[in-house]
Design a protein around this motif. Structure first.
Motif, PDB file in Angstrom:
ATOM      1  N   ASP A   1     -15.779  46.651  18.320  1.00 10.06           N
ATOM      2  CA  ASP A   1     -14.976  47.766  17.811  1.00 10.06           C
ATOM      3  C   ASP A   1     -14.683  47.608  16.323  1.00 10.06           C
ATOM      4  O   ASP A   1     -14.746  48.576  15.555  1.00 10.06           O
ATOM      5  N   ARG A   2     -14.362  46.376  15.916  1.00 13.96           N
ATOM      6  CA  ARG A   2     -14.130  46.120  14.490  1.00 13.96           C
ATOM      7  C   ARG A   2     -15.400  46.347  13.687  1.00 13.96           C
ATOM      8  O   ARG A   2     -15.372  46.966  12.614  1.00 13.96           O
ATOM      9  N   MET A   3     -16.535  45.860  14.200  1.00 19.91           N
ATOM     10  CA  MET A   3     -17.805  46.036  13.501  1.00 19.91           C
ATOM     11  C   MET A   3     -18.150  47.517  13.343  1.00 19.91           C
ATOM     12  O   MET A   3     -18.533  47.955  12.249  1.00 19.91           O
ATOM     13  N   VAL A   4     -18.011  48.287  14.407  1.00 18.74           N
ATOM     14  CA  VAL A   4     -18.325  49.716  14.356  1.00 18.74           C
ATOM     15  C   VAL A   4     -17.431  50.425  13.358  1.00 18.74           C
ATOM     16  O   VAL A   4     -17.896  51.246  12.556  1.00 18.74           O
ATOM     17  N   ALA A   5     -16.143  50.107  13.363  1.00 17.91           N
ATOM     18  CA  ALA A   5     -15.202  50.750  12.435  1.00 17.91           C
ATOM     19  C   ALA A   5     -15.579  50.458  10.989  1.00 17.91           C
ATOM     20  O   ALA A   5     -15.490  51.340  10.113  1.00 17.91           O
ATOM     21  N   GLU A   6     -16.009  49.249  10.706  1.00 16.98           N
ATOM     22  CA  GLU A   6     -16.386  48.894   9.336  1.00 16.98           C
ATOM     23  C   GLU A   6     -17.656  49.612   8.912  1.00 16.98           C
ATOM     24  O   GLU A   6     -17.790  50.009   7.747  1.00 16.98           O
ATOM     25  N   TYR A   7     -18.597  49.781   9.842  1.00 18.43           N
ATOM     26  CA  TYR A   7     -19.816  50.522   9.487  1.00 18.43           C
ATOM     27  C   TYR A   7     -19.515  52.005   9.267  1.00 18.43           C
ATOM     28  O   TYR A   7     -20.091  52.624   8.362  1.00 18.43           O
ATOM     29  N   ILE A   8     -18.621  52.566  10.051  1.00 24.17           N
ATOM     30  CA  ILE A   8     -18.235  53.968   9.830  1.00 24.17           C
ATOM     31  C   ILE A   8     -17.620  54.122   8.442  1.00 24.17           C
ATOM     32  O   ILE A   8     -17.900  55.096   7.732  1.00 24.17           O
ATOM     33  N   ASN A   9     -16.827  53.150   8.036  1.00 25.91           N
ATOM     34  CA  ASN A   9     -16.245  53.166   6.690  1.00 25.91           C
ATOM     35  C   ASN A   9     -17.328  53.136   5.619  1.00 25.91           C
ATOM     36  O   ASN A   9     -17.256  53.854   4.607  1.00 25.91           O
ATOM     37  N   VAL A  10     -18.380  52.330   5.846  1.00 23.65           N
ATOM     38  CA  VAL A  10     -19.509  52.268   4.909  1.00 23.65           C
ATOM     39  C   VAL A  10     -20.238  53.606   4.858  1.00 23.65           C
ATOM     40  O   VAL A  10     -20.591  54.098   3.779  1.00 23.65           O
ATOM     41  N   TYR A  11     -20.459  54.221   6.015  1.00 24.73           N
ATOM     42  CA  TYR A  11     -21.128  55.519   6.047  1.00 24.73           C
ATOM     43  C   TYR A  11     -20.337  56.550   5.239  1.00 24.73           C
ATOM     44  O   TYR A  11     -20.924  57.355   4.493  1.00 24.73           O
ATOM     45  N   GLU A  12     -19.022  56.516   5.390  1.00 25.00           N
ATOM     46  CA  GLU A  12     -18.168  57.464   4.653  1.00 25.00           C
ATOM     47  C   GLU A  12     -18.220  57.194   3.156  1.00 25.00           C
ATOM     48  O   GLU A  12     -18.237  58.135   2.348  1.00 25.00           O
ATOM     49  N   MET A  13     -18.267  55.930   2.772  1.00 20.22           N
ATOM     50  CA  MET A  13     -18.386  55.572   1.356  1.00 20.22           C
ATOM     51  C   MET A  13     -19.704  56.079   0.779  1.00 20.22           C
ATOM     52  O   MET A  13     -19.755  56.607  -0.341  1.00 20.22           O
ATOM     53  N   ILE A  14     -20.777  55.918   1.532  1.00 18.42           N
ATOM     54  CA  ILE A  14     -22.094  56.384   1.081  1.00 18.42           C
ATOM     55  C   ILE A  14     -22.101  57.903   0.970  1.00 18.42           C
ATOM     56  O   ILE A  14     -22.609  58.462  -0.020  1.00 18.42           O
TER      57      ILE A  14
ATOM     58  N   ASN B   1     -34.976  62.031   0.549  1.00 21.71           N
ATOM     59  CA  ASN B   1     -33.724  61.991  -0.204  1.00 21.71           C
ATOM     60  C   ASN B   1     -32.559  61.575   0.685  1.00 21.71           C
ATOM     61  O   ASN B   1     -31.420  61.478   0.215  1.00 21.71           O
ATOM     62  N   THR B   2     -32.817  61.354   1.967  1.00 22.22           N
ATOM     63  CA  THR B   2     -31.765  60.912   2.877  1.00 22.22           C
ATOM     64  C   THR B   2     -31.311  59.510   2.489  1.00 22.22           C
ATOM     65  O   THR B   2     -32.150  58.619   2.317  1.00 22.22           O
ATOM     66  N   PRO B   3     -30.012  59.284   2.328  1.00 19.90           N
ATOM     67  CA  PRO B   3     -29.521  57.949   1.949  1.00 19.90           C
ATOM     68  C   PRO B   3     -29.901  56.888   2.980  1.00 19.90           C
ATOM     69  O   PRO B   3     -29.942  57.164   4.189  1.00 19.90           O
ATOM     70  N   ILE B   4     -30.169  55.688   2.493  1.00 20.45           N
ATOM     71  CA  ILE B   4     -30.583  54.580   3.356  1.00 20.45           C
ATOM     72  C   ILE B   4     -29.650  53.393   3.135  1.00 20.45           C
ATOM     73  O   ILE B   4     -29.439  52.962   1.999  1.00 20.45           O
TER      74      ILE B   4
ATOM     75  N   TYR C   1     -31.977  63.893   9.160  1.00 21.25           N
ATOM     76  CA  TYR C   1     -30.783  63.051   9.316  1.00 21.25           C
ATOM     77  C   TYR C   1     -29.952  63.026   8.038  1.00 21.25           C
ATOM     78  O   TYR C   1     -30.462  63.260   6.936  1.00 21.25           O
ATOM     79  N   ASP C   2     -28.673  62.723   8.221  1.00 23.85           N
ATOM     80  CA  ASP C   2     -27.764  62.600   7.084  1.00 23.85           C
ATOM     81  C   ASP C   2     -27.758  61.177   6.529  1.00 23.85           C
ATOM     82  O   ASP C   2     -27.368  60.953   5.385  1.00 23.85           O
ATOM     83  N   LEU C   3     -28.185  60.223   7.354  1.00 29.46           N
ATOM     84  CA  LEU C   3     -28.174  58.820   6.950  1.00 29.46           C
ATOM     85  C   LEU C   3     -29.188  58.044   7.777  1.00 29.46           C
ATOM     86  O   LEU C   3     -29.313  58.275   8.983  1.00 29.46           O
ATOM     87  N   ILE C   4     -29.896  57.129   7.129  1.00 36.02           N
ATOM     88  CA  ILE C   4     -30.787  56.195   7.827  1.00 36.02           C
ATOM     89  C   ILE C   4     -30.165  54.814   7.732  1.00 36.02           C
ATOM     90  O   ILE C   4     -29.825  54.344   6.645  1.00 36.02           O
ATOM     91  N   HIS C   5     -30.006  54.168   8.892  1.00 32.58           N
ATOM     92  CA  HIS C   5     -29.492  52.799   8.906  1.00 32.58           C
ATOM     93  C   HIS C   5     -30.623  51.869   9.331  1.00 32.58           C
ATOM     94  O   HIS C   5     -31.070  51.890  10.480  1.00 32.58           O
ATOM     95  N   ASN C   6     -31.077  51.071   8.398  1.00 30.76           N
ATOM     96  CA  ASN C   6     -32.230  50.199   8.588  1.00 30.76           C
ATOM     97  C   ASN C   6     -31.800  48.795   8.992  1.00 30.76           C
ATOM     98  O   ASN C   6     -31.073  48.130   8.267  1.00 30.76           O
TER      99      ASN C   6
ATOM    100  N   TYR D   1     -19.612  59.889   0.376  1.00 29.49           N
ATOM    101  CA  TYR D   1     -18.816  60.269  -0.804  1.00 29.49           C
ATOM    102  C   TYR D   1     -19.596  59.989  -2.091  1.00 29.49           C
ATOM    103  O   TYR D   1     -19.630  60.831  -3.006  1.00 29.49           O
ATOM    104  N   THR D   2     -20.246  58.816  -2.161  1.00 28.78           N
ATOM    105  CA  THR D   2     -21.009  58.445  -3.352  1.00 28.78           C
ATOM    106  C   THR D   2     -22.165  59.410  -3.592  1.00 28.78           C
ATOM    107  O   THR D   2     -22.406  59.847  -4.730  1.00 28.78           O
ATOM    108  N   GLU D   3     -22.884  59.758  -2.524  1.00 26.99           N
ATOM    109  CA  GLU D   3     -24.016  60.675  -2.658  1.00 26.99           C
ATOM    110  C   GLU D   3     -23.547  62.073  -3.060  1.00 26.99           C
ATOM    111  O   GLU D   3     -24.214  62.762  -3.845  1.00 26.99           O
ATOM    112  N   LYS D   4     -22.403  62.475  -2.559  1.00 27.21           N
ATOM    113  CA  LYS D   4     -21.841  63.776  -2.926  1.00 27.21           C
ATOM    114  C   LYS D   4     -21.482  63.807  -4.405  1.00 27.21           C
ATOM    115  O   LYS D   4     -21.742  64.798  -5.108  1.00 27.21           O
ATOM    116  N   GLU D   5     -20.915  62.710  -4.888  1.00 28.31           N
ATOM    117  CA  GLU D   5     -20.562  62.612  -6.304  1.00 28.31           C
ATOM    118  C   GLU D   5     -21.814  62.638  -7.186  1.00 28.31           C
ATOM    119  O   GLU D   5     -21.819  63.245  -8.266  1.00 28.31           O
ATOM    120  N   LYS D   6     -22.861  61.994  -6.736  1.00 30.46           N
ATOM    121  CA  LYS D   6     -24.125  61.997  -7.502  1.00 30.46           C
ATOM    122  C   LYS D   6     -24.679  63.406  -7.639  1.00 30.46           C
ATOM    123  O   LYS D   6     -25.123  63.810  -8.709  1.00 30.46           O
TER     124      LYS D   6
END
Length: 345
Positions: free
Chosen positions: A320-333, A106-109, A87-92, A335-340
């Motif tokens: 719909d608002r909740m899902v959109a905000e989580y997608i934004n968080v996934y994208e932030m993660i 090493n998969t982001p959590i 997986y590319d991301l684990i959401h716990n 980007y952050t992991e790519k920068e690392k």
């Protein structure tokens, strides 16, 4: 993005009746799937999803007392982490225990912290602070010892909650029968107002129920109808003149509060925890400090516009608002992991 969604296994995902963490996990999963995301839901084998279901635990351990919780929790969590690299991301959504497995991959959590059951669990969160990502479900529920990527309020599928303009003459308590939720205080409020009270929810503390609740149940002024499933929930919430939420703890969120407002029913809540983030005092309910103030609020409940209650949820608490905000968080993660990785190389 390939997402592994880790749900609790106390109940089915989504739950038949009670199960707020499982309910939110399901809503998020199905919302992501509907937008074309590849999601694998790790949950009980009887769970339902439009994504891929991966299960080792047959049923929720609260629904099958033959299942030893810690045994199946360990099997459930380890099953995900043994497949984590797929997986590319684990959401716990399963509290602190999965964090102790995070060194296996090493998969982001990212962990949605659905509340702190005790300050005693903070050491685990502190250990993995900065190594994993945390989402809070209200600003009120943030620990000063932790770093958060975002606060994301829960959302609900508003289509499952029918608006009711004209209520009946009863008050409603909708939640766990437990001191935390203030069942005893709800009875005191209703009796002081001379209003009928309906209690709905699982009995989480039998001794509390036996001492403070059962003696008042006469099936006239005070009725207990048990746990209510999705089919009955909307009508029950919508026909109440007000939802009583006299909590005795700092509640992290309170799904029943927004579910009630979605049906047009205002909420009278003790002003603790996240309540001020959900309720606009005097507009979609009342924030009060004690039983006497709650009684006064019941007398003023006609001042609240039920249309405004519904509109408040439509503006702020949809899935719909909740899902959109989580997608934004996934994208932030991402980007952050790519920068690392770029910095390491």
């Amino acid at each position: 993005m390939r997402i592994a969604m880790l749900s609790p296994i106390a109940w089915r995902t989504p739950p038949h009746h009670y199960g707020p963490w499982e309910s939110v996990t399901s809503l998020l999963t199905e919302g992501l799937v509907s937008l074309g995301h590849e999601v694998t839901l790790f949950a009980t084998a009887d769970s339902q999803t439009g994504g891929k279901l991966h299960a080792v635990c047959p049923r929720g351990y609260e629904e099958d007392q033959s299942l030893i919780p810690k045994v199946w929790e360990c099997l459930h969590i380890s099953e995900l982490f043994e497949h984590a690299d797929a997986y590319d991301l684990i959401h716990n959504h399963f509290d602190f225990l999965p964090l102790t497995y995070s060194g296996m991959t090493n998969t982001p959590i990212v962990t949605t912290i659905h509340g702190f059951s005790s300050p005693g669990i903070l050491p685990v969160y502190k250990k993995y602070n900065g190594k994993t990502y945390y989402v809070s479900i209200s600003d009120a529920d943030r620990s000063p010892d932790l770093e958060y990527i975002k606060t994301i309020h829960h959302g609900i599928d508003i289509g499952r909650f029918d608006f009711q303009q004209t209520p009946y003459d009863f008050l409603l308590f909708f939640g766990r029968i437990h001191n935390d939720k203030g069942t005893r205080q709800a009875i005191e409020i209703a009796k002081a107002c001379g209003k009928k009270l309906i209690l709905a929810g699982i009995i989480q503390d039998q001794a509390y129920y036996d001492q403070y609740v059962a003696p008042h149940i006469d099936n006239d002024k005070v009725s207990y109808i048990g746990s209510v499933g999705p089919a009955e929930r909307s009508l029950l919430l919508g026909k109440a003149m007000a939802l009583l939420h006299p909590i005795q703890f700092d509640e992290p969120f309170g799904l029943s509060v927004i579910e009630s407002m979605a049906c047009g029913t205002p909420v009278i809540a003790f002003d603790r925890g996240s309540m001020a983030e959900l309720i606009e005092n005097g507009k979609n309910g009342f924030l009060v400090g004690n039983v006497d103030e709650a009684v006064e609020a019941v007398a003023r409940i006609q001042e609240v516009d039920r249309d405004y209650c519904r509109g408040h949820v439509e503006r702020h608490f949809t899935v719909d608002r909740m899902v959109a905000e989580y997608i934004n968080v996934y994208e932030m993660i991402h980007y952050t992991e790519k920068e690392k990785k770029n910095e390491t190389n």
